[in-house]
Structures are given as C-alpha cells and as structure tokens.
Design a protein around this motif. Sequence first.
Motif, short mmCIF file in Angstrom:
data_model
loop_
_atom_site.label_atom_id
_atom_site.label_comp_id
_atom_site.label_asym_id
_atom_site.label_seq_id
_atom_site.Cartn_x
_atom_site.Cartn_y
_atom_site.Cartn_z
N ALA A 101 -6.38 2.81 5.53
CA ALA A 101 -6.99 1.58 5.50
C ALA A 101 -7.07 0.75 4.39
N VAL A 102 -6.62 1.31 3.08
CA VAL A 102 -6.48 0.78 1.70
C VAL A 102 -5.01 -0.17 1.88
N ARG A 112 -5.35 -2.91 4.35
CA ARG A 112 -5.96 -4.16 3.82
C ARG A 112 -5.01 -4.94 2.72
N ALA A 113 -4.21 -4.07 1.90
CA ALA A 113 -3.66 -4.78 0.82
C ALA A 113 -2.50 -5.43 1.48
#
Lengths: 465, 465
Positions: A351-352, A355-356
């Motif tokens: 997820a990180v 998103r990035a």
Amino acid sequence: MTDTDSPVDARPDTNLDEDDRLKPAFVRAVIDAVEREDSEAVRLLVAALHTADIADLIEQVPGEIRHDLAGALGDRLDGDVIAELNDWVRDELMEVLGPVQVADIAGTMDTDDAVAMIEELDDSDQQAVLDALDPDDRAAIETALSYPEESAGRLMQRELIAVPQHWTVGDVIDWLRRDEELTTDFWEIFVVDHRHHPIGTCQLSWILRTPRDIAIEDVMQREQTLIPVDMDQEEVALRFQKYGLISAAVVDSSGRLAGMITVDDVLHIVQEEAGEDALLLSGAGDGDINEPLRESYKARVRWLIANLGTALVASFIISRFEDAIATMATLAVLMPIVASLGGNAGTQTMAVAVRALATNQLTRSNSLRTIRREIALALLNGGTVAVLIGIGTGVVFGNPRLGGVIATAMIVNILIAGLAGVLVPLTLERLDQDPAVASSVFVTMITDSIGFLAFLGLAVASGLV
Amino acid sequence: MTDTDSPVDARPDTNLDEDDRLKPAFVRAVIDAVEREDSEAVRLLVAALHTADIADLIEQVPGEIRHDLAGALGDRLDGDVIAELNDWVRDELMEVLGPVQVADIAGTMDTDDAVAMIEELDDSDQQAVLDALDPDDRAAIETALSYPEESAGRLMQRELIAVPQHWTVGDVIDWLRRDEELTTDFWEIFVVDHRHHPIGTCQLSWILRTPRDIAIEDVMQREQTLIPVDMDQEEVALRFQKYGLISAAVVDSSGRLAGMITVDDVLHIVQEEAGEDALLLSGAGDGDINEPLRESYKARVRWLIANLGTALVASFIISRFEDAIATMATLAVLMPIVASLGGNAGTQTMAVAVRALATNQLTRSNSLRTIRREIALALLNGGTVAVLIGIGTGVVFGNPRLGGVIATAMIVNILIAGLAGVLVPLTLERLDQDPAVASSVFVTMITDSIGFLAFLGLAVASGLV
C-alpha cells in the motif's frame, strides 16, 4: 443580536445534518411525495436545495423511483445538477430521458460537463443527442469526443478568455465589460500570439491591481504549464497539484490554444484517482455503491477467481507435507498464522509503495533506498512478531523446537513480504502496468506460499516430525 | 517553423522525464556536486527548476546529504519550496536549520504555509522561532496555532481581500490598484458588514465584467459557504468538492471573517485523505516512504500484533478439529482456500463501503439498500467460486462429498464476508470511529474464523471424517 445572527452557514441548510448530508427524514419525505405522484410537494421540498444537494438526493433515493423523481423535479433537473451526479446514476438517468431532453440540457452546460454526460451513452443514443444539438455545441462536443477517454481533451472546456498580446490592461477590461457573449466563470485569462499559441497566463487579481495603460504582456506570467490535449487526466491532476494551478491552457498538437481545464474539475479527478487505489488494491474494480450489480459482479468475481488460483498454489505446497501434518496436526493449527502475518506485512508495504508511485514520490532515484528501508522495517517487524509467537508457541505446546520453527518461519516470511511488497509494484510500474491493479494477487500468492513452505519445510528439516 | 515551435510546455523542463519527474541522471549530478561541496555547481544545476521541482529534488536525495544540499541551495530554499515539501522531509530539515533562519523563511510565507512549517516543531524550537518572528507575523501564527490540528483555522491564510458592502465596483478596483500592501494572489473578494461578518462573495471575473458604478452588493453572491474555524479539514475538503469552491471565507465563533481557504490547499488534503484510506485499510498508518523508520515501525507493528491476535482466534478454531485433521490431512490442504477467498471477498466489500462512507455516498438513507446489494453480490460471487472449487475438489480427490463440503463452506464464508464488509465499517462510523482504521482487523478475523469453522465443521457434521 440581530436577525443575521446565525453566521456559520448562510445556505438554508435545515435539511442537512452536521456532516452536510441530506437528513434521512428529508429524503424519506421526498420519496413519499414522489410515490404519491405529488410533483408540487416535491418541488416545494427541493426549492431551497443547492444543485449539489439535488444531485445527492437523486443518488440517495432507490433506483426504481429515480425516473419519477426526475420527472417531478422539472426544470430543477438542469445541467448543473446532472454534472454533479455520480457517473452510474447519471448514465441510468440519461437512458430514461429522451435524446431531445438530453440535448436541451447539454446545450446549457460547459463543454466538459456535456461531454461527461453523453460520452457513456450507446453509440445510437449518442448520435441522436448530437443530431438534436445546435451546430456550434455539436461541433464542440464532437471534437471533444474525438480525444481519448480520460484525456485532457475530454476534460477541458472551450469557454475561456484569450486576448492578443498587444492589448493593454484597459483594453482587456473594456472588452470584458462590453462583450455580453463571453463566459463569466474564469479565474485567469490567456494571452495568445497571432497563431493563437498561448504565450502567457494572467491571474485576474493581477489585472485588477495594475493601471489601465500597462501592456498585458508586462503583467502576464510567461512560465506557464501547458497541457497537451492527449495527456491522461491522472497526469493532468498531478500537474495541477505540483504547480498549484487554478486553471491551465490546453493546446492541440500544433500548439494552438484549444481549451482550458479548471481546478474544480481536477478536484474530482484527484478524489477519484486517489480513492481508486484502495478499491483496486482490494480487487473491487471501480467499486461504487451505485454501480449496476452485473458490473460489480464481473469486476469482483474476476479477482476472486484469480485469488482462487493463487490459493491453489498455496494448497499444493501444503499437500507436499500431508504426511507431516497427519503425524502432527498441530502444524495445521499454526501454519495459517505464519501465512496471515506475512500477508498483512506484505499488504502494508505494498500500500505504501503503490501510494508513493502514484504521487511520483517513488522514482528510480530513490527505489534502492526504499527497498533497503523496507528490508530494515521487515527485520524489525518480523523480529518483534517472531519473538512473541516463538515464545508463546514454545510455552503453550511445551515444545521449544516448535517455537523456534514458527519464529524462524515468521521472520523469513515477513522479510519476503517486505521485499515482495515493494518489488512487485515497482516491477509492474516498469512494465507500464498499473501497480494498484495486480499487485495484491502476486503479493498474496508469495506470502501464502512462502509462509506455508517455510513453516512446514522447517518443521520437517528440523526433525520436528 | 519558428523558434517558439516547442509549444507543449514552456517551462525549461529538460531535467524532467515524460511523467514530469526529475530524471535520475539529474538527481545524481546534484548529489555529486553536493558531495564535492561545489555549491556553485548546485546552484547552476537548479537555476532553471520550478520551486515544486526543487522540493522534489530535496525529497529524492538521500537523507544524509539533505542538510548539505539545503546549505548549497542558499536563497533558492525559500518559503515556496518549503511549503511544497513532504511533511516528514520538512520536519527533518527544520531541525537542522536554526530558529532565526526558520523565522526568516516563515516571514515570507502565507500564514497557512508558515503554520504548516512550524506546527510540527518541538515546543522549545517552536517558541524560539516565534520569538524570532516580527510581532505581526507572530500574532497571526500564534492565533492559528491556537486552533486544533487539521482544522480550518490551521489551514486558512489571513491574507485576503474584504470590502465594505456600500462600495461600488469602481471603489473596489481603485482600492486594489492603490494599496500596495494588499495580497496579489486571490480569486474572490469577500463583502463584509460593519461587524466584519461576511455577507457575500464576489468572483473577480464578475467584477471585471461589471460597469464601475454598480454597487458591489448587486454583483456579489449572497449564498455562500462559510467555514467555521474549528471545522475538520476533511469536512472542509468535502465542502469544496461538493460546491465546486475556489476559495471560501473562514469565520470565527462570533461570525467575523477570520481568514480564507483556497482550493490549492484543499487539493493537497483531498489527495492525502483519499489516498490515506488505502494505507489505513492495509494497516500501514501514515505510510510515507519519507517517514522515519521508528515511526513506521511503531505504526505497522501495532497492526501486525493485532493481526496476530486475530490469527490466534482462527488457530484456536482449527485446534478444535485437530483429530479430524490427523485423520484426514487433506482438510488442512484445502481449508486455507476457504479462508483466503472469504478474506478477499470481505476486503472488496469493505473497500467499497469505506470509500462510500468517506465521500458521503453511503448514508442512513441508503444503507439498508447497500446491505441488500452486497448480499446479492455475495451470493453471485460465492455461487460462482463454490461451483468451481466444488467440482474441482470432487474430481481431483475423487470425493464428491468433500466437493460439496468445500462448496457449501465457500458460499457461507463469502456471504458472511459480504455482510461483515459492509456492517463493520457502518458500525464503526456510527460509533464515530474512522472505518478505514480498524475495519480490516475485524473483517479478516471474521472471514478467517468462519472459513475454518464452516469447512471443518461441515466436514465433521457431514460424516466425512
């Protein structure tokens, strides 16, 4: 105290709750009026509503009464309301209105809103609406429809203010006051050369703060962000955010000013695209509660079947250890813990990373650094969880070796999960695939498989069974 | 063809790739120059960069050279660059700059940006910066800091244009031209009464299109969206989206005009809040690749430990069936499939429900309808997957009863998953909890437990073992 003493919100919002949503009792009252076929009562109820709230109202009532509500609304169902509607609800509504009615409404809208309204119609319905439009509107909409879906060309409006470079501030103001035909909603004006190429942008506040005799060329900003007509809307949104834009000129392939995109349209896209990732990562497709059931079924079952495939891989790995499990059924009790925690850790990292990537924060310049960071985090997290589960298992089952096996398997799986969580999205991005769409399936397959393999494999290798 | 024939983007963007990101080779060149301590070369390299790209550059270089890069940038490291920085990177940078330098930069910024910069400092550092500010700026920032975090009061800027209601359009224009001290970046002006209560809003385009002698009261829009200073920023963002606002007046508790929020600030919030849900659902907390390792560890390990708890519940259920598994180890091979598919189906529904709640689409008026919709979807999806896995299992293991058991367990679990996916977020919302934060843990616990219980329980009840 005077009569204006409720200053916090000047809109007549007694029908809205504290979160600015329509109150259920109000929605209920409208539904009752529609069911009684009392159009008069419906119009009285909605009289004080903002267009955005009328759109909300149409969304909130059950699908089967939307048509009758639309009829009862009469001319309150205008272009502004339709532009605010959820895509699915709007498409549904378009199908029940006739082409002439749709064309009437489209004629009152800015190009971008009209295009959004009719782009999802069937080809034959679309043609019928286009035929019913007046020639100017029709030409503008046909041009917009010739650009790819979700491109700047679809998003832009053709209504804008462009002035020649040799004008003064006074010329601009006089023209704006004189010409009745001009649009009234704009935030910047564009300065163009004789070929209609934009050469600068000018905020209205700068015009207002400058004496009349100054040349517009000396007020405008030359450094401007020009959007090519075929740019993807997600890219457009990132530009607006990065450069803090309020509006931007759209240029065609020969560099001529073709239209303008304003920030209020971009706000919807940012909201959609940023929210979309949570839905895509979960495998829920577009994931809208107003989406027709058949569409939702198609979108979701595809991922469930893909997930079935990956679950079978994990099953196959377990089946290689059937004898060990028959000997020591406790292994079957504990193995889902290793797989589950790995899946959880992988999802966090994924997820990180997704998103990035979506916000252009994770690039080639820092991907190695980000991978190292995730490895360090995985070792910290894996270590913590491994100690807890290792000691717990050793004590509860009175079997320190079993505790050692599950602790080791846990560290291995969380480490692999961290790597997969960042490498899978990065690889998909390099392959020009949307990392939000397919990452989950791969990451889950990896963490499930490695979880079972590490735990059961170590159990056998350590001589536990 | 003339020399202006590269019209698509007038910014000198040779350092940017096609997605508007800094090229790795350029970042590398800057890092090399910083490591050589060649400030001159650094300044030459960044000379043509937009402030947003300088901010990106600072984010893209490794943490250990950021301080030296900041030093080399000299006065290119201004308020605009700092306002664009990722929160974590900005905080890190603030710690290495002295309070006087931070105060110098804060003095050049709009209130909202200055507040965002210093609100995360330690109390003592914050005090040192405030002491170094000039009294006016200090008072403005202290007032802003007195409002809750993430509230409209923190977000608003005090620089705005307000005019008395009795002025004409000409009065407004003359004043704007005359008073050098006024802000130059505004999109609307606010009309106030003698108590400084806003009574209307006026787009600049309306002023420009209206003759000088018309009263501003006759041009302004009376229906306006006023934002109370203590409104949460997520709510502010929803208002901007719902009503398509460009700027909005912020009023204090007595209804006086206290500041203004502009859409460019809201764009960041929409992006953050909408993207946040994907991260929160995955249990990755704020989930930023620039977050300090210790913060990320704390945020993520908490959810891994919570997940460990839920995995233990599932384990406990399996342990009740240890004898059955010892007799028929195939059950252990198949049981993760049921749990995994249920988890997947639950996550899909949950992502859709959380999104619909966040955008005010799922309300009391349509929650029953949404629950019915998810039950229908779950039956369709569950039915499809159950047929596939049931027939497959029956054939592969030559055991139709085993096929029937897994198919039935699958339908049950996907149905429960659909219910949990919508009821858990709805319940959390009713309890005033953020559904994105805690839904995952509950839904996963339910689908894992029911998956194992249904499959193993049915296996025993059907006389399979």
